[in-house]
Design a protein around this motif. Structure first.
Motif, PDB file in Angstrom:
ATOM      1  N   TYR A  32       0.838  -1.204   0.000  1.00  0.00           N
ATOM      2  CA  TYR A  32       0.000   0.000   0.000  1.00  0.00           C
ATOM      3  C   TYR A  32       0.874   1.256   0.000  1.00  0.00           C
ATOM      4  CZ  TYR A  32      -3.244   3.496   1.933  1.00  0.00           C
ATOM      5  OH  TYR A  32      -3.986   4.618   2.163  1.00  0.00           O
ATOM      6  N   HIS A  33       1.831   1.305   0.891  1.00  0.00           N
ATOM      7  CA  HIS A  33       2.686   2.484   0.985  1.00  0.00           C
ATOM      8  C   HIS A  33       3.612   2.624  -0.223  1.00  0.00           C
ATOM      9  CE1 HIS A  33       1.322   3.872   4.830  1.00  0.00           C
ATOM     10  NE2 HIS A  33       1.477   2.659   5.342  1.00  0.00           N
ATOM     11  N   ILE A  36       1.516   4.045  -3.121  1.00  0.00           N
ATOM     12  CA  ILE A  36       1.322   5.491  -2.966  1.00  0.00           C
ATOM     13  C   ILE A  36       2.617   6.240  -3.283  1.00  0.00           C
ATOM     14  CG2 ILE A  36       0.877   7.317  -1.280  1.00  0.00           C
ATOM     15  CD1 ILE A  36      -1.139   5.405   0.023  1.00  0.00           C
ATOM     16  N   TYR A  49      -7.658  12.670  -1.760  1.00  0.00           N
ATOM     17  CA  TYR A  49      -6.847  11.456  -1.672  1.00  0.00           C
ATOM     18  C   TYR A  49      -5.489  11.727  -1.045  1.00  0.00           C
ATOM     19  CZ  TYR A  49     -10.533   9.859  -4.710  1.00  0.00           C
ATOM     20  OH  TYR A  49     -11.763   9.555  -5.223  1.00  0.00           O
ATOM     21  N   CYS A  53      -4.396   9.372   2.146  1.00  0.00           N
ATOM     22  CA  CYS A  53      -3.183   8.546   2.177  1.00  0.00           C
ATOM     23  C   CYS A  53      -2.390   8.747   3.463  1.00  0.00           C
ATOM     24  CB  CYS A  53      -2.321   8.793   0.947  1.00  0.00           C
ATOM     25  SG  CYS A  53      -1.418  10.334   0.957  1.00  0.00           S
ATOM     26  N   MET A  63      -8.544   5.254  -0.728  1.00  0.00           N
ATOM     27  CA  MET A  63      -7.375   5.100  -1.592  1.00  0.00           C
ATOM     28  C   MET A  63      -7.492   3.837  -2.462  1.00  0.00           C
ATOM     29  SD  MET A  63      -5.591   7.737  -1.240  1.00  0.00           S
ATOM     30  CE  MET A  63      -4.263   7.210  -2.295  1.00  0.00           C
TER      31      MET A  63
END
Length: 128
Positions: A32-33, A36, A49, A53, A63
């Motif tokens: 996920y990180h 992003i 968004y 985040c 997200m």
């Protein structure tokens, strides 16, 4: 099925889907990180968004919605249709998104069950 059984079923489904989404997030937090971070290297996140985040698990569902729509080339709120961000996904970044759909739908299922429970509670309290 009695009202009590329906309420218990809704509570059970809500808890199971919430725990499922929590486990999916915990297991895939690094993906996920990094997803992003990859997106932020090339593009600017739209205003809501960029806030979501930063909020961890509680912002992960919006997200997930953003990246699912982006991957499918569907219209996203606060993002122009002709934006270059729609070209973000390739084979490497697609591997980071396999878990997003189950996570998103588990969050939606949990939320829908909770809202349904609230409506039932209001309905029962009005008719008493």
């Amino acid at each position: 099925m009695t009202m009590k059984n329906v309420i218990l079923l809704l509570i059970l489904v809500s808890v199971i889907s919430f725990l499922t989404s929590l486990i999916l997030y915990a297991v895939n937090r690094k993906k996920y990180h990094s997803l992003i971070a990859c997106f932020k290297k090339e593009y600017i996140l739209p205003a809501p968004y960029s806030f979501h985040c930063l909020t961890g698990y509680f912002g992960a569902a919006p997200m997930a919605y953003f990246f699912i729509k982006l991957k499918d080339h569907k219209k996203i709120l606060f993002l122009e249709r002709d934006s270059l961000a729609y070209q973000f996904f390739d084979n490497t970044t697609r591997k980071l998104t396999n878990w997003l759909s189950p996570f998103y739908y588990a969050c939606i299922m949990s939320f829908a069950c909770c809202v349904l429970l609230i409506f039932i509670a209001v309905f029962v309290s009005i008719w008493k």
